[in-house]
Design a protein around this motif. Sequence first.
Motif, short mmCIF file in Angstrom:
data_model
loop_
_atom_site.label_atom_id
_atom_site.label_comp_id
_atom_site.label_asym_id
_atom_site.label_seq_id
_atom_site.Cartn_x
_atom_site.Cartn_y
_atom_site.Cartn_z
N MET A 195 0.83 -1.20 0.00
CA MET A 195 0.00 0.00 0.00
C MET A 195 0.87 1.26 0.00
O MET A 195 0.65 2.19 -0.78
N GLU A 196 1.89 1.28 0.87
CA GLU A 196 2.74 2.47 0.96
C GLU A 196 3.54 2.69 -0.32
O GLU A 196 3.78 3.83 -0.73
N TYR A 197 3.92 1.59 -0.98
CA TYR A 197 4.63 1.72 -2.25
C TYR A 197 3.76 2.44 -3.28
O TYR A 197 4.22 3.37 -3.96
N TRP A 198 2.48 2.05 -3.37
CA TRP A 198 1.60 2.64 -4.38
C TRP A 198 1.17 4.06 -4.00
O TRP A 198 0.92 4.90 -4.87
N ILE A 199 1.10 4.34 -2.71
CA ILE A 199 0.81 5.73 -2.30
C ILE A 199 1.95 6.64 -2.75
O ILE A 199 1.71 7.73 -3.32
N ASN A 200 3.17 6.22 -2.52
CA ASN A 200 4.32 7.02 -2.95
C ASN A 200 4.36 7.18 -4.47
O ASN A 200 4.77 8.22 -4.98
N LYS A 201 3.90 6.16 -5.17
CA LYS A 201 3.82 6.23 -6.63
C LYS A 201 2.82 7.31 -7.05
O LYS A 201 3.09 8.13 -7.94
N ALA A 202 1.66 7.33 -6.40
CA ALA A 202 0.64 8.34 -6.70
C ALA A 202 1.16 9.74 -6.40
O ALA A 202 0.94 10.68 -7.17
N ILE A 203 1.88 9.88 -5.29
CA ILE A 203 2.42 11.19 -4.91
C ILE A 203 3.44 11.67 -5.95
O ILE A 203 3.46 12.84 -6.33
#
Length: 523
Positions: free
Chosen positions: A333-341
């Motif tokens: 989840m945190e990997y994809w959040i950072n991707k979105a950011i």
Amino acid sequence: MMEEYLDFPEFIDKVQGLIEMGLYDEALAQLNEYTKINSAEWEIYYLYSRICTEQNLPEEAVSYLHKGLHLDKTNVDCLLGLYYAYSMMNQTKKGSKYLLRAYKLNPENETVLLSLVWYYTEINETQTAIQFFELLQNRGTTNPDAYRNGALAYQRAGQYDNAEQCFKTALKLNPDFDEVRDLLADHYMMLEQTAKAIELYQEALEKSPRNIRILSRLIFCYSQSDQTEHATVLAKESIRLYPNSPIGYIDMAYIHLNLNEFSEAIEYAERALDISPLDQEAFRILALCYSGKKDLQQSKLAFEKAISLDETNSEIIRDYYHHLRESGQYQLMEYWINKAISIESPHCMEDYWFLADYHREKGDDLKSLHYLKLAYKSMPSEKELIPPIVDILIDNGHTGFSIPFLLHYVKKSGWNEVMNGFLQHKRLKGKPAQEGLRCLRFFGQRTPDYRRYIFKVYFRKFTIISSIFLMALAVLPCYLLFGTTGALGVAIVCVISSILFTAIRFLALKEIWGFRKLIHVFS
């Protein structure tokens, strides 16, 4: 034959026409042929760059634009082209130096000014963006792009009425400006004014009854406003009119998805894929449906397929990290959040807010406050970020730090149910806090009365201070005219006035005790 290209302006117009019609290969062939004869014109490289940007090849566009700029170092088109190309590569800061150079060289150029409105909105300097837009507006611009950019700046600054007016002006100047129509509809949806959004598309549909894109947007608005029957009728009509397009099936799938009818939504999404096997929205729907059915493996496969079709689609990535949180896959989840950011920066309010909520749930208030701060920095006009910030501050005993946020929230939203909740908070039961909150309620519910009240307080203070000052000045002439007796009389009056002033000041402060810190912070 190259004879027909010897008239350079006509050649440029012809190539531009090909680009605007989407005939990029033909335009490229024409340019390649011309450069065999003459390659020393900046316009040639600028047109090459346009073909590249239209085909989403900003790196190649940058190369061509630098060649054009080498031929004409002050050329506005090449400078602006470099700004937009670097922006496409998420290198806005690098591109901005070319935009600012263009402004320095051509401060009166309308295209430069409207680009500055866009740039300062992108980096969240909304007041500067608004200043440039108002400069354009005062000059009487009739460019719909200027009003579109101005509307976005006002919207980001939280000036929603001004944003709406600018969107409407842009549409009036160009009734076929579909992007602005969609932005205005989204603006209405954000403000929960769905009736206005529906009316907007209904008017557009009257002029173009078979426009599948407008039909799809109207279906979305009906669905979001829980008018499922209207949405279903229109979706079926879209399928009837365009049976070989996936759009109607996608719309119908979303209607069922909003009703949590996952099996029916999957059926329509698969029918869309039968028509268009690489339809990203169809895979997105499948992923959301399987997530709703708790089929984690199928959902994961569908999400990964949807993202692989467009790795820059932050909306699908956000759906995915919500799914990962619900399924307990926190590291991914945190990997994809950072991707979105990384894709949306600096407009990451939604992602930072999600992280703040996640860490708050985990009991890590420090991290939660950190991400709320980042979210607020990303979107200062988002007033609903303030209550969770205040919650964390109060829960951790930092009541004093919460006061400016409370005042800011009441200024934006007035006194509402959220503030009634804070009124009952166990850490705000003390007398100073309750006095301050009551004054905030007075300010929020009766702002004109409050302003008159504050005016009276300061007017009394000003009157008394002025009187004392004038009487102090009168001591010397009274002494000269009446001797010691006159001077003593004036001195006694000054002392009495000082005592009176102190008493009134004490009473005034007592009335707004607990709120004086708010006045100090924001005065």
